[in-house]
Design an enzyme around this catalytic site. Structure first.
Site, PDB file in Angstrom:
ATOM      1  N   LYS A 275       3.068  -1.778   1.483  1.00 15.50           N
ATOM      2  CA  LYS A 275       2.378  -2.444   2.629  1.00 15.50           C
ATOM      3  C   LYS A 275       2.424  -2.080   4.508  1.00 15.50           C
ATOM      4  CE  LYS A 275       0.412  -5.562   0.864  1.00 15.50           C
ATOM      5  NZ  LYS A 275      -0.315  -6.671   0.423  1.00 15.50           N
TER       6      LYS A 275
ATOM      7  N   ASP B 278      -2.953 -12.168  -4.792  1.00 15.53           N
ATOM      8  CA  ASP B 278      -4.375 -12.225  -3.706  1.00 15.53           C
ATOM      9  C   ASP B 278      -5.416 -11.397  -4.929  1.00 15.53           C
ATOM     10  OD1 ASP B 278      -3.570  -9.669  -3.950  1.00 15.53           O
ATOM     11  OD2 ASP B 278      -3.674  -8.872  -1.675  1.00 15.53           O
TER      12      ASP B 278
HETATM   13  C1  GLC Z   1      -0.175  -4.061  -2.817  1.00 16.01           C
HETATM   14  C2  GLC Z   1       0.575  -5.595  -3.492  1.00 16.01           C
HETATM   15  C3  GLC Z   1      -0.262  -6.104  -4.499  1.00 16.01           C
HETATM   16  C4  GLC Z   1      -1.249  -6.695  -3.688  1.00 16.01           C
HETATM   17  C5  GLC Z   1      -2.059  -5.584  -3.355  1.00 16.01           C
HETATM   18  C6  GLC Z   1      -3.076  -6.101  -2.570  1.00 16.01           C
HETATM   19  O1  GLC Z   1      -0.174  -3.100  -3.503  1.00 16.01           O
HETATM   20  O2  GLC Z   1       1.781  -4.669  -4.189  1.00 16.01           O
HETATM   21  O3  GLC Z   1       0.787  -7.277  -4.265  1.00 16.01           O
HETATM   22  O4  GLC Z   1      -1.668  -7.882  -4.574  1.00 16.01           O
HETATM   23  O5  GLC Z   1      -1.447  -4.728  -2.095  1.00 16.01           O
HETATM   24  O6  GLC Z   1      -3.093  -6.959  -1.578  1.00 16.01           O
END
Ligand code: GLC
Length: 480
Positions: free
Chosen positions: A183, A219
């Site tokens: 991200k 999360d």
């Molecule tokens: C990305 C991260 C993951 C997280 C998701 C939502 O995919 O790698 O760990 O849960 O974003 O935030």
């Protein structure tokens, strides 16, 4: 030769007809370009089956290393030990903002528990996201310190739960190494290191407060836990926000990376990386390839890049540029802003699709992007948004259907009744994502009865609740 005389009225009519047929032609050409985003049921089933295959490979010791879907054990187990009550600090890192929260976990006569929260949001400067790990964690410690001062808590050593929303290989609930950033985060020197250690070191470097870091969760896991306290059937957590990911309670006997066969453990699928081994090649379009090539992590998180908010606006922008190039939009002219990467924000997609039909909202957004659209331009832009967001909802639905069908199979149940806790800006703010997503999931999971619930402040509450459980476990181990 005989001249045919046309009256002015006939000429007008003919011109109108020609215009209408050129509009029809234009709309058909637009539709042809956008049709690439449509996925047939059979194709979605195929995506679901491939997701299930990769999940299986991620769970198995033999194939884990090469699997794209990592299925990371979280050490959050199905046997709750009860929880401590009191004040907990929760941190939430993983999107564009960093949040610090004070969560009071108390007892409630009816439900057995209650939580109250106070929180503060801090935006993360670009240089902290892409500088060094030390810079990032120093900034985090600085925000915690600021929060403690504001709430007059600096003298207290509070238990802390950390929602860290990236792929982490856990050794225990409070220990795990960051596998790779996702991200748009890129802070150097963090990958391969214990994240809780990085946080503890930064707090130590400041030296102006103390914390007892008791749990670190993804999360998706925090979301599932916070919803579990509302609904005991909640055994799946999902995020569709800046990123996209899901976790669920898996049978311990199939989680080969962790010893023991009893009960269940929450597995963070990290399904965003699905496709990184080529499983999505025939579904990826030229726009997806461009988004990937210009990202900070090319070749990685390919499924996430089809779905999540970090990329949705940019995908629409690239589609609009294609339509402009084909002379089907804005009279073939793109503004400088539209030519700029990242200028079309994902929230515009939600806003455009929320337009009531008078095109005012669409018009306003497009003029801020430097173009003067006709009514038809506005309609075409809306179609482009719908194509990208509908594909996202369907792709995401195929993934979740894969998880739920696998859960039913692994539990050897004829039918499965399950609740899914969901959070994230795309899921919550987009006007049609939810419905399209729910419909596809239900269509692909014939023997399952699924309830979806929104998590409110799930990241913080979930981290605090799991910390309260971890404290209780630590206390009962000490007293043994
Ligand atoms: C990305 C991260 C993951 C997280 C998701 C939502 O995919 O790698 O760990 O849960 O974003 O935030």
């Amino acid at each position: 030769m005989k001249m045919i005389r046309i009256s002015p009225r006939q000429a007008l009519k003919m011109r109108a007809l020609r215009r209408r047929s050129s509009i029809v032609e234009r709309v058909l050409m637009v539709d042809q370009i956008l049709s690439e985003f449509r996925l047939e049921r059979e194709e979605l089933k195929e995506v679901m089956r491939r997701m299930q295959r990769e999940m299986d490979r991620g769970l198995r010791m033999e194939t884990h290393d090469e699997a794209s879907v990592k299925m990371l054990p979280t050490y959050v187990r199905s046997t709750p030990e009860g929880s401590e009550v009191g004040d907990f600090l929760a941190l939430d890192l993983g999107g564009t903002n960093f949040r610090v929260m004070l969560v009071k976990v108390g007892e409630d006569e009816e439900r057995g528990w209650k939580v109250e929260t106070k929180h503060r949001m801090y935006s993360i400067p670009e240089d902290a996201m892409t500088g060094t790990a030390e810079m990032l964690f120093d900034y985090i410690a600085e925000c915690i310190s600021d929060f403690l001062v504001k709430h007059n808590l600096k003298h207290k050593k509070l238990p802390l739960g950390f929602t860290f929303s990236f792929p982490v290989r856990h050794e225990d609930i409070d220990k795990g190494i960051l596998l790779n950033w996702t991200k748009g985060f890129k802070a150097s020197g963090a990958e391969g290191n214990n994240v809780v250690g990085l946080l503890r070191d930064a707090i130590k470097r400041r030296g102006d407060f103390e914390m007892d870091v008791v749990a670190m969760v993804n999360d998706t896991v925090a979301t599932m836990i916070s919803c579990y306290y509302e609904d005991r059937s909640c055994e799946v957590g999902m995020i569709v926000g800046t990123g996209c990911n899901a976790c669920y309670m898996e049978e311990m006997r199939t989680v080969e990376l962790v010893e023991g066969d009893e009960g269940r453990m929450c597995v963070n699928t990290e399904w965003g990386a699905f496709g990184d081994n080529g499983e999505l090649e025939e579904f990826r379009l030229e726009y997806d390839r461009k988004v990937d090539e210009t990202s900070l992590n090319p070749g990685q998180q390919l499924y996430e890049k089809l779905i999540s908010g970090k990329y949705m606006g940019e995908l629409v922008r690239l589609v609009l540029l294609k339509l402009i190039n084909e002379n089907l939009l804005f009279q073939g002219e793109a503004s400088e802003l539209l030519k700029t990467r990242g200028s079309f924000e994902t929230r515009f997609v939600s806003q455009i699709e929320s337009d009531s039909g008078d095109r005012k909202q669409i018009y306003n957004i497009l003029t801020t992007l430097g173009v003067l659209p006709s009514e038809l331009d506005c309609d075409i832009v809306r179609l482009a948004c719908e194509s990208v967001s509908t594909r996202a909802a369907h792709m995401c639905g195929a993934g979740l259907a894969g998880i739920i069908n696998s859960m039913r199979e692994h539990r050897n149940q004829e039918a499965l009744k399950i609740t899914v806790g969901v959070d994230g800006s795309v899921y919550k703010l987009h006007p049609c994502f939810q419905d399209k997503f729910h419909n596809i999931v239900r269509e692909l999971t014939p023997r399952c009865d699924i309830t979806f619930i929104h998590s409110e402040e799930g990241s913080g509450r979930g981290a605090a609740l799991i910390s309260a459980v971890a404290c209780k476990m630590a206390a009962s181990m000490l007293s043994q």
